[in-house]
Scaffold this active site. Structure first.
Site, short mmCIF file in Angstrom:
data_model
loop_
_atom_site.label_atom_id
_atom_site.label_comp_id
_atom_site.label_asym_id
_atom_site.label_seq_id
_atom_site.Cartn_x
_atom_site.Cartn_y
_atom_site.Cartn_z
N ASP A 122 0.86 -1.19 0.00
CA ASP A 122 0.00 0.00 0.00
C ASP A 122 0.89 1.23 0.00
O ASP A 122 1.91 1.26 0.68
CB ASP A 122 -0.91 0.01 1.23
CG ASP A 122 -2.03 -1.01 1.16
OD1 ASP A 122 -2.36 -1.46 0.04
OD2 ASP A 122 -2.58 -1.35 2.22
N ASP A 140 -6.95 -1.74 -4.26
CA ASP A 140 -7.93 -1.34 -3.24
C ASP A 140 -8.95 -0.36 -3.81
O ASP A 140 -10.15 -0.46 -3.54
CB ASP A 140 -7.23 -0.70 -2.04
CG ASP A 140 -6.29 -1.64 -1.31
OD1 ASP A 140 -6.48 -2.86 -1.41
OD2 ASP A 140 -5.36 -1.14 -0.66
#
Length: 166
Positions: A122, A140
């Site tokens: 991330d 995501d």
């Protein structure tokens, strides 16, 4: 081109975009070494690249350091993707098909990370007025937008139109 083929192509394109963005962050930007790069600051709002190894699921839930944790989460995600593929074959509209493709492509992108790294890469971080959103990635974003489209379709499209679209 059939709806399911369009959705699978969309899923594949999102998967490639996700994996390329993660490769760029890890190998070109080398964000794990730097950890944080401010990109855009507009008054009280901003966008940064911030390195996070997410060992859990959405928002870091169920994170753990166990040897099998990443494999269990990856297998659960693959099972969800298989369920969504089955749903895709029955998709009634282009919106539903593409939304399912987005969720499938995003899920597979994060599964690849779990198998490769034991965690999801991330790196996108939005913040404004003292409020900070969780650090996320392209996969995501695809998952969240796909789910929002599915919810919107379920809430907005009248029941009669659902049957006609098939």
């Amino acid at each position: 081109m059939r709806l399911r083929h369009q959705a699978l192509l969309f899923a594949a394109l999102l998967l490639v975009a996700d994996q390329l963005s993660k490769w760029w962050i890890l190998e070109v930007v080398r964000l794990p070494e730097v950890r944080h790069i401010p990109v855009l600051q507009a008054g009280p709002a901003g966008f940064d690249l911030t390195m996070v190894w997410n060992r859990g699921v959405t928002f870091g839930l169920f994170s753990g350091e166990g040897a099998w944790n990443h494999l269990v989460l990856a297998l659960i995600a693959l099972a969800v993707a298989a369920f969504l593929l089955r749903w895709l074959w029955k998709a009634e509209t282009r919106l539903v098909a593409l939304a399912l493709g987005a969720v499938i492509g995003g899920a597979v992108g994060n599964v690849i990370d779990r198998f490769r790294f034991g965690a999801v890469v991330d790196f996108l971080h939005l913040h404004a007025w003292g409020w900070s959103w969780y650090v996320f990635n392209v996969a995501d974003a695809a998952i969240v937008l796909g789910v929002l489209a599915l919810v919107a379709d379920a809430l907005i499209r009248p029941e009669g139109k659902r049957k006609e679209a098939a």
